[in-house]
Motif scaffolding. Structure first.
Motif, mmCIF file in Angstrom:
data_model
loop_
_atom_site.group_PDB
_atom_site.id
_atom_site.type_symbol
_atom_site.label_atom_id
_atom_site.label_comp_id
_atom_site.label_asym_id
_atom_site.label_seq_id
_atom_site.Cartn_x
_atom_site.Cartn_y
_atom_site.Cartn_z
ATOM 1 N N HIS A 137 0.850 -1.193 0.000
ATOM 2 C CA HIS A 137 0.000 0.000 0.000
ATOM 3 C C HIS A 137 0.889 1.247 0.000
ATOM 4 C CE1 HIS A 137 -4.105 1.630 1.595
ATOM 5 N NE2 HIS A 137 -3.478 2.567 0.932
ATOM 6 N N GLU A 167 -4.383 0.204 -3.553
ATOM 7 C CA GLU A 167 -5.692 0.687 -3.096
ATOM 8 C C GLU A 167 -6.302 1.641 -4.130
ATOM 9 O OE1 GLU A 167 -5.918 4.036 -0.638
ATOM 10 O OE2 GLU A 167 -7.306 3.142 0.814
ATOM 11 N N TYR A 198 -14.420 7.082 -0.745
ATOM 12 C CA TYR A 198 -14.029 8.036 -1.799
ATOM 13 C C TYR A 198 -15.049 8.067 -2.936
ATOM 14 C CZ TYR A 198 -9.508 8.102 0.536
ATOM 15 O OH TYR A 198 -8.511 8.239 1.470
ATOM 16 N N HIS A 210 -10.559 -0.091 0.805
ATOM 17 C CA HIS A 210 -10.686 0.877 1.894
ATOM 18 C C HIS A 210 -12.182 0.893 2.200
ATOM 19 C CE1 HIS A 210 -9.757 5.228 3.427
ATOM 20 N NE2 HIS A 210 -10.879 4.792 3.970
ATOM 21 N N VAL A 262 -7.793 -2.886 3.677
ATOM 22 C CA VAL A 262 -6.608 -2.053 3.885
ATOM 23 C C VAL A 262 -6.692 -1.318 5.223
ATOM 24 C CG1 VAL A 262 -6.269 -1.810 1.394
ATOM 25 C CG2 VAL A 262 -7.436 0.019 2.655
ATOM 26 N N HIS A 263 -5.543 -0.918 5.720
ATOM 27 C CA HIS A 263 -5.358 -0.181 6.986
ATOM 28 C C HIS A 263 -6.491 -0.375 7.994
ATOM 29 C CE1 HIS A 263 -7.797 2.748 4.865
ATOM 30 N NE2 HIS A 263 -6.808 3.170 4.102
ATOM 31 N N ASP A 276 0.695 2.555 3.579
ATOM 32 C CA ASP A 276 -0.241 3.579 3.084
ATOM 33 C C ASP A 276 0.535 4.865 2.784
ATOM 34 O OD1 ASP A 276 -2.598 4.783 2.284
ATOM 35 O OD2 ASP A 276 -3.411 5.016 4.301
HETATM 36 ZN ZN LIG Z 1 -7.019 4.249 2.277
#
Ligand SMILES: [Zn+2]
Length: 485
Positions: free
Chosen positions: A75, A99, A180, A206, A231-232, A340
């Motif tokens: 990432h 991502e 997003y 995400h 992710v994260h 990230d």
């Molecule tokens: Zn992200």
């Protein structure tokens, strides 16, 4: 090159390798080897790992240092010569942008085909493809119809088709980021998950924050059979991180192909103009706005400054997590370490330059020292959950090397030769001092290189030597997925 070696062996003369790495503590999570060894490199690959003496045309003295597989970052948003240099100094030999990804996979690889300092790769990104199909006016992240307008059935079909094209062009996998693209309907994301399932491609998502967001992603993956990578988990989970890790563990126990990752910082960062910031903070009171920091000045935002900087655009720091939750995420056996990494213009998040050194310094060495102190004085510090978790050095290395390689290798055959120290594997090697390794970057000074990462070798070539970047070398190669049949 191997034939020359064989010939030398048959003649009984000791072979001379391209390079030898002598006297290091070789740690390989795949074989569980942890011992003093010499390594010979030939033609960009590992040719021998032995306790015997070796000769090479070039020697790296690794005495007192740990020799590990090169770190693989799943990432990494910055994919420029500048950020590849940052990553190399943090021990990373392969940096992948999985991502956000790209909308044009062929062009993305073409732009880097002259060679880069480290290995690189990209996903076909739902966010980026949606920006193209919806004619979004944003440059990096959607700011208009790519975020806020629902796609027609024809546009959904076009998005799915472009994602399949990206996979045929060699994308490592599929990327998505629901916060997003808030106007993407369930029908739209289901179409994307169906492509992932049909092509057996992991989709790196995400998710919408919190337990509800993870439930949504697990349901999409369950309904379609798509492999899912969350992710994260640290910033997606915040206070709900332990519950979400338990959900992932439970899904895996039921045979589901679900993985996750974390980065070792208690603040996040993203573009202030993106929907993930605007949707949360547009109408927020000043107390909430104070969670945001403008990194160029260090000021916490209020209504006036939020609106002013939202017009200018740029990265914003988000202070919403706690150190305790970060420790839970980093030390969980489920998480891959992934930075990230985020860099825009002349600034970014310190995770861009310090993630891997920080895990090794803070969550392995310093945490072990704390646990030791706790055993000596068991009544002190028992309230602190973070001190009760510490990571062994081998487990930390596993999270940075073998685990990310294994996540990708079904679709990306090149990853079977990475993340391991064994004969025949790619000579991507990171050599560090476990006694001193630590990050130095901060939110105000995010470009500082860590200390203790001594040598970083990519395909047999040093990109970091004696802790300094080697300039003018580009041994990094494209990492690409196999075209689905
Ligand atoms: Zn992200």
């Amino acid at each position: 090159m191997f034939t020359a070696l064989l010939l030398a062996l048959q003649l009984g003369t000791p072979p001379v390798y391209d390079r030898v790495i002598l006297g290091g503590r070789v740690m390989d999570p795949a074989s569980k080897l942890d011992g003093l060894r010499n390594i010979g490199l030939q033609g960009g690959r590992i040719a021998v790992i032995t306790t015997q003496a070796l000769q090479g045309r070039d020697t790296v003295d690794a005495r007192g240092l740990v020799v590990a597989p090169g770190f693989i970052d799943l990432h990494a948003h910055g994919q420029t010569a500048e950020t590849y240099r940052f990553y190399a100094l943090d021990g990373v030999t392969t940096a992948l942008e999985l991502e956000v990804g790209t909308a044009d996979v062929a062009a993305w690889y073409r732009e880097r085909s002259a060679g880069e300092q480290i290995n690189y790769g990209v996903s076909i990104g739902h966010i980026k493809v949606r920006m193209v199909v919806m004619h979004d006016s944003g440059t990096w992240m959607p700011v208009s119809d790519g975020a806020y307008r629902a796609a027609s059935p024809a546009q959904i079909a076009e998005i799915a088709k472009r994602i399949e094209v990206g996979l045929r062009e060699g994308a490592v996998d599929i990327g998505a980021g629901f916060p997003y693209t808030p106007a993407a309907t369930r029908a739209e994301v289901l179409a994307v998950f169906r492509v992932a399932a049909k092509t057996k491609t992991p989709i790196h998502v995400h998710i919408t924050p919190g337990v509800a967001g993870l439930k949504e992603a697990l349901a999409l993956a369950g309904e379609t059979g798509a492999p899912l990578h969350v992710v994260h988990i640290n910033s997606a989970g915040l206070a709900e991180t332990p519950a979400m890790l338990a959900m992932i563990s439970n899904a895996r126990a039921h045979g589901r192909d679900v993985t996750t990752e974390a980065y070792p910082y208690d603040a996040g960062m993203t573009e202030i103009q993106s929907a993930t910031i605007q949707d949360v903070y547009r109408n927020a009171p000043d107390e909430r706005l104070a969670e945001l920091e403008w990194p160029r000045t260090g000021e916490r935002l209020n209504r006036e400054s939020f609106e002013r900087y939202s017009r200018i655009g740029g990265p914003v720091v988000i202070h919403t997590n706690t150190e305790q939750m970060v420790a839970v995420a980093i030390t969980s056996p489920l998480t891959v370490i992934a930075s990230d990494a985020y860099w825009q213009g002349d600034t970014g998040h310190p995770r861009t330059t310090g993630t891997f050194a920080r895990v090794l310094g803070r969550y392995v060495r310093e945490a072990q020292a704390n646990v030791g102190a706790q055993h000596a004085a068991p009544l002190r510090n028992m309230h602190s959950l973070s001190l009760m978790h510490s990571l062994s050095l081998m487990d930390a290395i596993r999270k940075m090397t073998l685990m990310p390689a294994q996540r990708l290798e079904a679709r990306v055959p090149a990853m079977r030769q990475k993340g391991r120290l064994r004969v025949g594997a790619d000579a991507d090697i990171t050599i560090f001092d476990p006694a001193t390794v630590i990050d130095r970057s901060t939110y105000r000074e995010p470009s500082l290189a860590p200390v203790g990462i001594q040598h970083v070798i990519v395909n047999g070539v040093s990109v970091v030597a004696n802790g300094q970047a080697v300039e003018g070398v580009t041994p990094g190669r494209a990492v690409r997925g196999e075209a689905p049949r």
